[in-house]
Design a protein around this motif. Structure first.
Motif, PDB file in Angstrom:
ATOM      1  N   GLU A 181       4.261   7.426 -14.414  1.00  0.00           N
ATOM      2  CA  GLU A 181       5.574   7.513 -13.784  1.00  0.00           C
ATOM      3  C   GLU A 181       5.968   6.141 -13.269  1.00  0.00           C
ATOM      4  N   ASP A 182       7.223   5.770 -13.457  1.00  0.00           N
ATOM      5  CA  ASP A 182       7.729   4.531 -12.879  1.00  0.00           C
ATOM      6  C   ASP A 182       8.007   4.737 -11.395  1.00  0.00           C
ATOM      7  N   VAL A 183       7.505   3.818 -10.569  1.00  0.00           N
ATOM      8  CA  VAL A 183       7.687   3.908  -9.124  1.00  0.00           C
ATOM      9  C   VAL A 183       8.733   2.911  -8.635  1.00  0.00           C
ATOM     10  N   MET A 184       8.650   1.695  -9.132  1.00  0.00           N
ATOM     11  CA  MET A 184       9.576   0.646  -8.713  1.00  0.00           C
ATOM     12  C   MET A 184       9.813  -0.288  -9.886  1.00  0.00           C
ATOM     13  N   THR A 185      11.033  -0.684 -10.120  1.00  0.00           N
ATOM     14  CA  THR A 185      11.363  -1.606 -11.199  1.00  0.00           C
ATOM     15  C   THR A 185      12.051  -2.840 -10.624  1.00  0.00           C
ATOM     16  N   HIS A 208       6.879 -14.757  -2.684  1.00  0.00           N
ATOM     17  CA  HIS A 208       5.694 -14.970  -1.849  1.00  0.00           C
ATOM     18  C   HIS A 208       5.761 -14.147  -0.569  1.00  0.00           C
ATOM     19  N   ASP A 209       5.965 -12.861  -0.780  1.00  0.00           N
ATOM     20  CA  ASP A 209       6.012 -11.905   0.320  1.00  0.00           C
ATOM     21  C   ASP A 209       4.995 -10.798   0.079  1.00  0.00           C
ATOM     22  N   LEU A 210       4.600 -10.146   1.162  1.00  0.00           N
ATOM     23  CA  LEU A 210       3.898  -8.877   1.075  1.00  0.00           C
ATOM     24  C   LEU A 210       4.883  -7.803   1.521  1.00  0.00           C
ATOM     25  N   LEU A 211       5.109  -6.829   0.651  1.00  0.00           N
ATOM     26  CA  LEU A 211       6.052  -5.759   0.949  1.00  0.00           C
ATOM     27  C   LEU A 211       5.290  -4.495   1.305  1.00  0.00           C
ATOM     28  N   LEU A 212       5.610  -3.891   2.435  1.00  0.00           N
ATOM     29  CA  LEU A 212       5.034  -2.600   2.803  1.00  0.00           C
ATOM     30  C   LEU A 212       6.025  -1.520   2.397  1.00  0.00           C
ATOM     31  N   TYR A 213       5.674  -0.816   1.321  1.00  0.00           N
ATOM     32  CA  TYR A 213       6.567   0.137   0.690  1.00  0.00           C
ATOM     33  C   TYR A 213       6.114   1.560   0.989  1.00  0.00           C
ATOM     34  N   ASP A 214       6.969   2.325   1.660  1.00  0.00           N
ATOM     35  CA  ASP A 214       6.665   3.717   1.970  1.00  0.00           C
ATOM     36  C   ASP A 214       6.978   4.580   0.747  1.00  0.00           C
ATOM     37  N   VAL A 215       5.939   5.143   0.151  1.00  0.00           N
ATOM     38  CA  VAL A 215       6.103   5.902  -1.086  1.00  0.00           C
ATOM     39  C   VAL A 215       6.945   7.154  -0.870  1.00  0.00           C
ATOM     40  N   GLN A 216       6.733   7.841   0.234  1.00  0.00           N
ATOM     41  CA  GLN A 216       7.421   9.111   0.488  1.00  0.00           C
ATOM     42  C   GLN A 216       8.930   8.929   0.617  1.00  0.00           C
ATOM     43  N   SER A 217       9.351   7.923   1.369  1.00  0.00           N
ATOM     44  CA  SER A 217      10.782   7.712   1.603  1.00  0.00           C
ATOM     45  C   SER A 217      11.409   6.730   0.614  1.00  0.00           C
ATOM     46  N   ASP A 218      10.568   6.114  -0.240  1.00  0.00           N
ATOM     47  CA  ASP A 218      11.043   5.158  -1.237  1.00  0.00           C
ATOM     48  C   ASP A 218      11.795   3.995  -0.585  1.00  0.00           C
ATOM     49  N   THR A 219      11.215   3.471   0.495  1.00  0.00           N
ATOM     50  CA  THR A 219      11.844   2.358   1.216  1.00  0.00           C
ATOM     51  C   THR A 219      10.817   1.280   1.540  1.00  0.00           C
ATOM     52  N   ILE A 220      11.287   0.053   1.644  1.00  0.00           N
ATOM     53  CA  ILE A 220      10.445  -1.061   2.069  1.00  0.00           C
ATOM     54  C   ILE A 220      10.503  -1.130   3.593  1.00  0.00           C
ATOM     55  N   ALA A 221       9.404  -0.790   4.243  1.00  0.00           N
ATOM     56  CA  ALA A 221       9.380  -0.687   5.698  1.00  0.00           C
ATOM     57  C   ALA A 221       9.194  -2.035   6.380  1.00  0.00           C
TER      58      ALA A 221
END
Length: 305
Positions: A181-185, A208-221
């Protein structure tokens, strides 16, 4: 009344800026440069097992690939499995085999999942499971290069394995039955980790970032700027190019801390996460807050007079 409002606004802004600026910090550097040769070892993926061992894949351009287990506290090497003669099978419909280039790495706490980064949209990619001795088992999950070209990072979350696909510029979810399944493009990501609360830690290579991505809400927290975190950083890669910020190649998470590796640097960096703006203000902030409150009090007294 306007002065009172400005004083309150100033105090709030100072407090918020101070808190957010201290949301993350570099709290540890574990150095393995005296135990490995940078020309034959390249730290790529990493993840922990429940016993506290940190596992690292080494894939220096198909030369002497290894899976390495280390104890961070003592910076000692516990295990080193050689994959030099290992090949991925059933390449291009079974016509060819290719050298195993272990980059992607994930763990469910007990098992390790090691993936070879085939840089092709035609060949199959394989994610192998290791046994307790860190040797690859025959069982593997196969997924097409069209679904994920150039897998780089992997993370285990919620019974599935998530994988970054650098050339495809996306992140996929690989289920145990082999479905994808595609999660993020639209993201050029390298390393990938997973937190305890259901978030993915994505190594954004371009920014050059670390992204904290909430899978449930599909948002970058949250977004962690590596340029700001690694001030004064400098390393020379094998081609003689000086890097002033590490690429987020390997990412792991344990006990509220992110661990990161960079392929041209034989160190493991520890990044501590802190709770956002609810934190106790530092003395300087308290002083400014106090001055603001004094201004507020003075304004109120003047108005009453």
């Amino acid at each position: 009344m306007k002065k009172v409002f400005v004083a309150l606004l100033l105090c709030s802004a100072v407090f918020m800026l101070n808190s957010s600026a201290n949301a993350v910090s570099l709290t540890g550097i574990y150095d393995f440069r005296d135990q490995f040769n940078a020309t034959t070892t390249s730290f790529e993926g990493l993840d922990f097992t429940d016993d506290g061992t940190l596992w690292i894949t080494s894939a220096p351009n198909y030369k002497t690939p290894h899976l390495i287990g280390v104890n961070l506290e003592t910076t000692t090497v516990l295990s080193k499995e050689d994959y030099t003669n290992y090949v991925t099978k059933d390449v291009f419909g079974g016509w060819l085999s290719s050298p195993f280039n272990p980059v992607a790495l994930a763990s469910d706490g007990i098992n390790l999942f090691v993936g070879s980064n085939g840089k092709s949209s035609v060949f199959y990619n394989y994610l192998y499971t290791t046994d307790q001795t860190a040797r690859l088992e025959d069982g593997s999950i196969k997924f097409s290069g069209g679904a994920c070209n150039d897998p780089e990072g992997a993370a285990y979350l919620g019974g599935a394995i998530y994988i970054t696909c650098q050339e495809s510029q996306k992140i996929i979810k690989l289920n145990t039955d082999g479905t994808v399944e595609d999660v993020m493009t639209g993201v050029t990501a390298l390393g990938l980790g997973a937190t305890d609360n259901g978030s993915l830690i994505i190594g954004d290579y371009v920014n050059h970032d670390l992204l904290l991505y909430d899978v449930q809400s599909d948002t970058i927290a949250n977004r962690i700027d590596l340029n700001a975190l690694f001030t004064g950083y400098e390393v020379v890669d094998p081609d003689g190019i000086i890097r002033y910020v590490p690429d987020p190649d390997g990412i792991a998470y344990r006990n509220g801390k992110i661990y990161m590796t960079f392929e041209h640097d034989l160190r493991v960096f520890e990044i501590s996460l802190k709770e956002p703006p609810v934190a106790t203000p530092e003395p300087g902030t308290v002083l400014l807050l106090g001055l603001g409150l004094l201004g507020l009090t003075a304004g109120l007294r003047k108005k009453r007079a």
